[in-house]
Design a protein around this motif. Structure first.
Motif, short mmCIF file in Angstrom:
data_model
loop_
_atom_site.label_atom_id
_atom_site.label_comp_id
_atom_site.label_asym_id
_atom_site.label_seq_id
_atom_site.Cartn_x
_atom_site.Cartn_y
_atom_site.Cartn_z
N HIS A 225 14.96 -2.22 -0.60
CA HIS A 225 15.18 -0.68 -0.72
C HIS A 225 13.97 0.22 0.29
O HIS A 225 14.34 0.97 -0.16
CB HIS A 225 14.99 0.26 -2.30
CG HIS A 225 16.41 -0.98 -2.92
ND1 HIS A 225 17.80 -1.24 -3.19
CD2 HIS A 225 15.96 -0.78 -4.20
CE1 HIS A 225 18.22 -1.30 -4.10
NE2 HIS A 225 16.77 -1.72 -4.94
N ILE A 226 13.77 -1.22 0.55
CA ILE A 226 12.18 -0.60 2.00
C ILE A 226 12.97 -0.07 3.08
O ILE A 226 12.93 -1.85 3.14
CB ILE A 226 10.96 -0.78 1.40
CG1 ILE A 226 10.11 -0.37 -0.13
CG2 ILE A 226 9.39 -0.39 2.46
CD1 ILE A 226 9.46 -1.04 -0.68
N LYS A 227 12.86 0.45 3.70
CA LYS A 227 12.57 0.82 5.84
C LYS A 227 11.21 0.27 5.57
O LYS A 227 10.81 -0.63 6.95
CB LYS A 227 13.70 1.13 5.89
CG LYS A 227 15.09 2.31 5.68
CD LYS A 227 15.70 3.08 6.47
CE LYS A 227 16.93 3.71 6.66
NZ LYS A 227 17.35 4.87 6.98
N SER A 228 9.86 1.27 5.37
CA SER A 228 8.79 0.80 5.70
C SER A 228 7.99 0.99 4.98
O SER A 228 8.06 2.34 3.98
CB SER A 228 8.92 1.57 7.66
OG SER A 228 8.65 3.08 7.32
N THR A 229 6.46 0.99 4.71
CA THR A 229 6.34 1.52 3.98
C THR A 229 5.10 1.23 4.31
O THR A 229 4.47 0.13 5.14
CB THR A 229 5.95 0.57 2.89
OG1 THR A 229 5.51 0.87 1.54
CG2 THR A 229 5.76 -0.96 2.45
N ASP A 230 3.51 1.61 3.31
CA ASP A 230 2.34 1.77 4.10
C ASP A 230 1.63 0.56 3.36
O ASP A 230 1.75 0.24 2.17
CB ASP A 230 1.28 2.94 3.76
CG ASP A 230 1.71 4.17 4.40
OD1 ASP A 230 1.82 3.28 6.00
OD2 ASP A 230 1.25 5.01 4.06
N ILE A 231 0.98 -0.35 4.06
CA ILE A 231 0.07 -1.53 3.29
C ILE A 231 -1.94 -0.84 2.99
O ILE A 231 -1.50 -0.86 4.95
CB ILE A 231 -0.10 -2.84 3.71
CG1 ILE A 231 1.42 -3.04 3.68
CG2 ILE A 231 -0.22 -3.85 3.40
CD1 ILE A 231 1.68 -4.57 4.17
N ASN A 232 -2.48 -0.97 2.28
CA ASN A 232 -3.84 -0.34 2.40
C ASN A 232 -4.54 -1.85 2.79
O ASN A 232 -3.97 -3.01 2.51
CB ASN A 232 -3.92 -0.37 0.85
CG ASN A 232 -5.61 0.16 0.99
OD1 ASN A 232 -6.05 -0.44 0.90
ND2 ASN A 232 -5.97 1.12 1.01
N ILE A 233 -5.40 -1.19 3.68
CA ILE A 233 -5.69 -2.25 4.63
C ILE A 233 -7.04 -2.85 4.03
O ILE A 233 -7.41 -3.99 4.35
CB ILE A 233 -6.40 -1.37 6.22
CG1 ILE A 233 -7.21 -2.39 7.02
CG2 ILE A 233 -7.97 -0.08 6.02
CD1 ILE A 233 -6.91 -1.75 8.53
#
Length: 299
Positions: A225-233
Motif C-alpha cells: 500500500h506504499i508508493k514511497s516512504t522514509d527509511i531511517n538512515i
C-alpha cells in the motif's frame, strides 16, 4: 483501455497490468517471479539452459494472464541479464516464437530513464536526489530533482554479478570487502566526481532490495500500500552491519528476508553503504515504483 508492462530483470521477471483512466492509471494486477536469468552468467557470458527455460516458462504463464485480462497494449523490456548475454537475442526470438510477446532489449541509459519516470510518478523525489536501482546484473544511478534528471548511467555492478565475481566466503571476508571497495572505486569515479558539484543529500532506493530493507526495519509496514516512504538512515546502518557480518544460515532465519535475496542483500548493502559514505548522504527514501511503473507512465 488496459495496458501492461513486463520487466525482464536479471533475477526477477515482473508483470503489471493497469486500467488507463484519462491522465492516470490504476493497477489491477501484478506478479513477479524469481527467475535468476543471470545465474552463472559471469562464467561464459551466456544465459545457461536452466535459466533460459525458466524464463520461457514464466513468459508463457504471463501470456496466459495477459489474455485473461484482455490487455490492449503490452510493452516488454529486457535489461542487463539479456542485454549482456551472448544468447540474449536468441532468448528474445524464442519468446516471440512461443508466446507472441515482443521484447525490446533496452540500453542502460534507457533503463535509467524509465526508472526515473517511475520514481517521479511515486512522488518520492524532494530536492536534489540520487536514485539507485540495484538489479541483479546492473545498477542504475540517476542524479535528479522533481524537474528532471541531470545525470544518469548504468553500471555492470548488479548484486548477482558482484556475488559471482567477488564473494566466496561465509560470511563476507575482509579481503573480499577490500576487493569490492577497490572495484567500486574504479567503477564509480564519474559518479563521485559529478556529485562534488551536484551535492545530493537524499538517496532514493528503487524497490527491490530497498523494499527488503524497509520490511526488515519496519515489519508492520504494508509495502503493497506504499508508493514511497522514509527509511531511517541509522536503523539502515544497523541492519546493514548485521547483514554484512552474518552467515548464509543466519540470514535464512531472519524475518522478512525472502529466499531470492538471502545472499544478494549483502551485495546490496555493500553498494548502498559505499554510496552513503562517499556521497555524504543524509536521508534514505524507498520508492516502490520502479522501471515497470515508468513503462506504464509512458504508455
Amino acid at each position: 483501455m488496459r495496458i501492461a508492462a513486463i520487466d525482464l530483470g536479471s533475477n526477477t521477471f515482473h508483470l503489471i497490468i493497469a486500467e488507463k483512466k484519462s491522465a492516470h492509471f490504476e493497477v489491477i494486477f501484478k506478479i513477479n517471479k524469481p527467475i535468476k536469468l543471470s545465474e552463472d552468467i559471469t562464467k561464459n557470458n551466456t544465459i545457461i539452459p536452466a535459466a533460459f527455460y525458466r524464463g520461457i516458462n514464466c513468459l508463457k504463464e504471463f501470456k496466459t494472464i495477459l489474455e485473461e485480462y484482455n490487455v490492449d497494449i503490452i510493452k516488454a523490456v529486457a535489461t542487463s541479464g539479456v542485454r549482456s548475454a551472448s544468447n540474449g537475442e536468441e532468448f528474445v526470438n524464442t519468446v516471440r516464437d512461443l508466446t507472441g510477446i515482443e521484447i525490446e532489449i533496452i540500453s542502460g541509459e534507457e533503463e535509467a530513464t524509465l526508472i526515473y519516470a517511475g520514481i517521479k510518478a511515486s512522488g518520492a523525489i524532494r530536492g536534489k536526489s540520487l536514485i539507485i536501482d540495484i538489479g541483479g546484473g546492473s545498477t542504475e544511478f540517476i542524479f535528479c530533482d522533481k524537474n528532471k534528471a541531470y545525470w544518469k548511467k548504468s553500471f555492470d555492478i548488479g548484486a548477482a554479478r558482484l556475488m559471482q565475481k567477488f564473494w566466496n566466503s561465509d560470511p563476507l571476508s575482509d579481503l573480499e570487502k577490500k576487493n569490492l571497495k577497490e572495484h567500486l572505486d574504479n567503477t564509480l569515479k564519474e559518479l563521485i566526481e559529478f556529485n562534488k558539484n551536484f551535492g545530493a543529500p537524499h538517496l532514493i532506493g528503487s524497490a527491490g532490495a530497498f523494499e527488503t530493507f524497509n520490511e526488515m526495519i519496519y515489519p508492520s509496514s504494508q509495502i503493497e500500500h506504499i508508493k514511497s516512504t522514509d527509511i531511517n538512515i541509522n536503523q539502515y546502518r544497523e541492519l546493514s552491519n548485521l547483514l554484512v557480518h552474518s552467515t548464509h544460515k543466519e540470514r535464512l532465519q531472519m524475518p522478512n528476508l525472502i529466499p531470492l535475496r538471502v545472499d544478494m542483500i549483502v551485495m546490496a548493502c555493500v553498494l548502498t553503504d559505499y554510496i552513503i559514505n562517499n556521497l555524504n548522504i543524509q536521508e534514505i527514501k524507498l520508492s516502490t515504483y520502479d522501471l515497470k511503473y515508468g513503462i506504464l507512465s509512458q504508455l
